[in-house]
Design a protein around this motif. Structure first.
Motif, PDB file in Angstrom:
ATOM      1  N   SER A  41       0.822  -1.204   0.000  1.00  0.00           N
ATOM      2  CA  SER A  41       0.000   0.000   0.000  1.00  0.00           C
ATOM      3  C   SER A  41       0.859   1.258   0.000  1.00  0.00           C
ATOM      4  O   SER A  41       0.472   2.264  -0.569  1.00  0.00           O
ATOM      5  N   GLU A  42       2.025   1.201   0.646  1.00  0.00           N
ATOM      6  CA  GLU A  42       2.920   2.355   0.618  1.00  0.00           C
ATOM      7  C   GLU A  42       4.348   1.959   0.970  1.00  0.00           C
ATOM      8  O   GLU A  42       4.600   0.916   1.551  1.00  0.00           O
ATOM      9  N   ASN A  44       7.596   3.581   2.973  1.00  0.00           N
ATOM     10  CA  ASN A  44       8.119   4.609   3.882  1.00  0.00           C
ATOM     11  C   ASN A  44       9.636   4.481   3.860  1.00  0.00           C
ATOM     12  O   ASN A  44      10.159   3.374   3.934  1.00  0.00           O
ATOM     13  N   VAL A  54       6.766   9.279   2.954  1.00  0.00           N
ATOM     14  CA  VAL A  54       5.792   8.249   2.600  1.00  0.00           C
ATOM     15  C   VAL A  54       5.470   8.374   1.118  1.00  0.00           C
ATOM     16  O   VAL A  54       5.163   9.458   0.632  1.00  0.00           O
ATOM     17  N   SER A  56       2.925   6.636  -1.656  1.00  0.00           N
ATOM     18  CA  SER A  56       1.801   5.736  -1.883  1.00  0.00           C
ATOM     19  C   SER A  56       2.129   4.797  -3.037  1.00  0.00           C
ATOM     20  O   SER A  56       2.724   5.208  -4.038  1.00  0.00           O
ATOM     21  N   ARG A  58       0.090   3.599  -5.028  1.00  0.00           N
ATOM     22  CA  ARG A  58      -0.981   3.725  -6.015  1.00  0.00           C
ATOM     23  C   ARG A  58      -0.443   3.796  -7.441  1.00  0.00           C
ATOM     24  O   ARG A  58      -0.998   3.190  -8.342  1.00  0.00           O
TER      25      ARG A  58
END
Length: 120
Positions: A41-42, A44, A54, A56, A58
């Motif tokens: 999802s992400e 870091n 962070v 993403s 996406r």
């Protein structure tokens, strides 16, 4: 033993002598990139100055960890739209649960095999 039998290994020895020093066998498994695909999802990461960033997942298509960076960790990120990021970090974390997850290709390789876009 006849003289012609002694000459049989000569072409092989000459071929070996013509290989440049330091040349590596492309079939050597230690040179191959380690690849896996996982849903995340992400991402870091901790910058060299200690700040946390962070990203993403996406739009991220591929994350490459370049192992032989001189200091810390070096990451290459490739995005769906063709964008590129080169990140120096102290540490990174891949979060696999949370908002929207996406399957991202993870590659562990060497600096000499960076995929910096040639069109930039």
């Amino acid at each position: 033993m006849k003289a012609w039998q002694l000459l049989l290994p000569v072409p092989f020895v000459l071929a070996l002598a013509m290989v440049p020093q330091g040349a590596q066998n492309p079939g050597d498994p230690s040179l191959a990139d380690v690849v896996s695909v996982i849903p995340i999802s992400e991402l870091n990461y901790v910058t060299p100055q200690g700040g946390t960033t962070v990203v993403s997942a996406r739009n991220v298509v591929e994350i490459r960890l370049l192992e032989d960076a001189p200091h810390g960790i070096r990451l290459e990120l490739f995005y769906e739209n063709g964008d590129y990021s080169l990140i120096d970090a102290q540490a990174f974390h891949l979060l696999r649960s949370g908002g929207g997850t996406r399957e991202v290709k993870l590659v562990r390789g060497k600096l000499g095999r960076m995929r910096f876009p040639k069109g930039l």
